[in-house]
Design a protein around this motif. Structure first.
Motif, PDB file in Angstrom:
ATOM      1  N   VAL A 236      44.077  46.688  39.177  1.00 19.93           N
ATOM      2  CA  VAL A 236      43.423  46.243  37.939  1.00 19.93           C
ATOM      3  C   VAL A 236      44.139  45.064  37.278  1.00 19.93           C
ATOM      4  N   PRO A 237      45.461  45.092  37.082  1.00 16.98           N
ATOM      5  CA  PRO A 237      46.106  43.930  36.431  1.00 16.98           C
ATOM      6  C   PRO A 237      45.903  42.625  37.189  1.00 16.98           C
ATOM      7  N   ALA A 238      46.063  42.660  38.504  1.00 21.08           N
ATOM      8  CA  ALA A 238      45.943  41.418  39.289  1.00 21.08           C
ATOM      9  C   ALA A 238      44.501  40.915  39.304  1.00 21.08           C
ATOM     10  N   VAL A 239      43.543  41.852  39.444  1.00 24.07           N
ATOM     11  CA  VAL A 239      42.127  41.442  39.445  1.00 24.07           C
ATOM     12  C   VAL A 239      41.743  40.875  38.085  1.00 24.07           C
ATOM     13  N   THR A 240      42.302  41.464  37.011  1.00 23.89           N
ATOM     14  CA  THR A 240      41.999  40.948  35.667  1.00 23.89           C
ATOM     15  C   THR A 240      42.483  39.509  35.534  1.00 23.89           C
ATOM     16  N   ARG A 241      43.695  39.242  36.001  1.00 25.06           N
ATOM     17  CA  ARG A 241      44.247  37.866  35.921  1.00 25.06           C
ATOM     18  C   ARG A 241      43.373  36.912  36.731  1.00 25.06           C
ATOM     19  N   LEU A 242      43.054  37.338  37.949  1.00 26.87           N
ATOM     20  CA  LEU A 242      42.263  36.487  38.854  1.00 26.87           C
ATOM     21  C   LEU A 242      40.898  36.173  38.242  1.00 26.87           C
ATOM     22  N   LEU A 243      40.234  37.217  37.706  1.00 28.88           N
ATOM     23  CA  LEU A 243      38.878  37.053  37.192  1.00 28.88           C
ATOM     24  C   LEU A 243      38.883  36.245  35.897  1.00 28.88           C
ATOM     25  N   ARG A 244      39.828  36.535  34.980  1.00 31.69           N
ATOM     26  CA  ARG A 244      39.879  35.782  33.720  1.00 31.69           C
ATOM     27  C   ARG A 244      40.061  34.301  33.988  1.00 31.69           C
ATOM     28  N   ASN A 245      40.952  34.005  34.967  1.00 30.69           N
ATOM     29  CA  ASN A 245      41.229  32.593  35.244  1.00 30.69           C
ATOM     30  C   ASN A 245      39.996  31.896  35.831  1.00 30.69           C
TER      31      ASN A 245
END
Ligand code: 80O
Length: 388
Positions: A236-245
């Motif tokens: 979840v943390p990594a996907v959140t960073r990837l998607l937000r960017n």
């Protein structure tokens, strides 16, 4: 020199196409105490009911109302068949309000005859993050159409949204209303062409045989991308960073945080599937793709009753070409026995649609914002918001 009067722009409008209203909220908020405190009036035989979607019985009533009376395609051959699990997922995101799950029932029989919902969402419009309601599932029983129920239901959900001090909303419709922020074309990629032709969703191409058509849409058994795997809770943390960017590049897009990503994008069987690419060398998460499960009832077929459809959701490509990532999404959707994979021409989808053998659908999906003005209508590729 004679000027061509038709190209004449009044001096006060020269320089920019529209200097009147600025971009942003149209009506200012009012104090919640000034919002109408009591529900709008319904025609005599009907009453409001707040639907507790956690209740098995209520969820079943909502499911049955939608299954028999919700949106059909233009030729009335298919009707959306949202599952109960999907409805519970769609209607209970972080911060949801039970009071925004609004039903109308017959006072005497207690039968549920209409429904409309809102869920809260943080939506970014250019640089402004706005708390909005995503309004969806407006449905009036077929036998109660043109009784003017829909307008009062829209007023009531708006009133209940205002009571929570929220003043904007987002919604889609297949019909043109004032004024779309963008209009999307939908596209379909056959996964089970024989069934799609049998039920009338697709037609055999000219000079095409069935066996040639099956071969045309055949997909490999295995995905191609090294490190391609299902998303898991620890991602979840990594996907959140990837998607937000990734979503930063679009004019309108959800402002997802980790709680939103956990709810909207963690795989949930028969509801939402999500995959990512974890680099075998660096273990960095570089790409992501997802689709949601929305079957349709097939209204006029003796041989099949359900069309199993996957709908492209959020996809992020930073290392794997989007074309290859989406082909892997098609491969896993086929393995999960989906009949068709649908996508809108939003975000960068148009870069893969034709090459991956999507065909254009026969309709459009219009996106709307309530009480928020955009200076210019958007290209669909400027939109980074996918509604259910
Ligand atoms: C195939 O069964 C259907 C049953 C009902 C309607 C349609 C056509 C249609 N109206 N499709 C879409 O709106 C659509 C096509 C591609 C992607 N997302 C879509 O709609 C989503 C988003 C809006 N809410 C419904 C699901 C098809």
């Amino acid at each position: 020199v004679a000027t061509n009067l038709s190209s004449y722009v009044p001096i006060h409008l020269q320089g920019s196409r529209d200097t009147s209203l600025p971009e942003g909220p149209i009506e200012p908020p009012t104090p919640v105490s000034e919002v109408k405190q009591e529900p709008y009036n319904l025609p005599a035989p009907y009453e409001w009911i707040t639907c507790d979607i956690d209740s098995e019985e209520v969820c079943s009533e909502v499911y049955s109302l939608l299954t028999n009376n919700y949106v059909e395609d233009d030729e009335n051959m298919f009707r959306f068949n949202y599952s109960k699990e999907f409805l519970r997922w769609a209607l209970r995101p972080p911060g949801y309000y039970r009071s925004w799950h609004i039903g109308v029932r017959v006072k005497s029989s207690k039968k549920l005859v209409a429904f409309i919902t809102g869920v809260p969402a943080r939506i970014r419009v250019r640089d402004a993050v706005v708390l909005m309601a995503e309004v969806n599932f407006l449905c009036v029983h077929k036998k109660l159409r043109s009784k003017r129920l829909a307008p009062v239901m829209i007023k009531e959900v708006t009133r209940r949204v205002h009571l929570e001090n929220i003043w904007q909303a987002a919604y889609t419709a297949g019909v043109v209303l004032p004024t779309p922020i963008t209009t999307c074309q939908y596209w379909h990629r056959s996964l089970n062409p024989k069934k799609l032709i049998d039920v009338g969703f697709s037609r055999l191409g000219a000079r095409m045989t069935m066996s040639r058509t099956i071969k045309l849409y055949k997909l490999p058994d295995q995905t191609a991308t090294p490190g391609f795997r299902k998303m898991e809770p620890h991602d979840v943390p990594a996907v959140t960073r990837l998607l937000r960017n990734y979503l930063k590049q679009f004019v309108v897009a959800p402002d997802f945080d980790e709680d939103d990503v956990e709810h909207w994008l963690l795989p949930k069987e028969d509801v939402v599937d999500s995959y990512l690419v974890e680099s075998p060398e660096t273990h960095e998460i570089t790409d992501f793709c997802s689709f949601y499960t929305l079957p349709s009832s097939i209204l006029g077929s003796q041989t099949h009753s359900i069309l199993k459809a996957a709908y492209s959701y959020y996809n992020v490509s930073t290392k794997t070409p989007l074309l290859q990532l989406m082909n892997d999404a098609l491969i896993v959707a086929k393995k999960k026995d989906f009949d068709v994979f649908n996508a809108l021409d939003v975000m960068h989808n148009e870069t893969f649609l034709k090459e991956l053998k999507f065909g254009p659908g026969d309709g459009k999906l219009h996106y709307y914002l309530y009480n928020y003005r955009l200076k210019h209508v958007l290209r669909s590729s400027e939109l980074g918001l996918v509604l259910l």
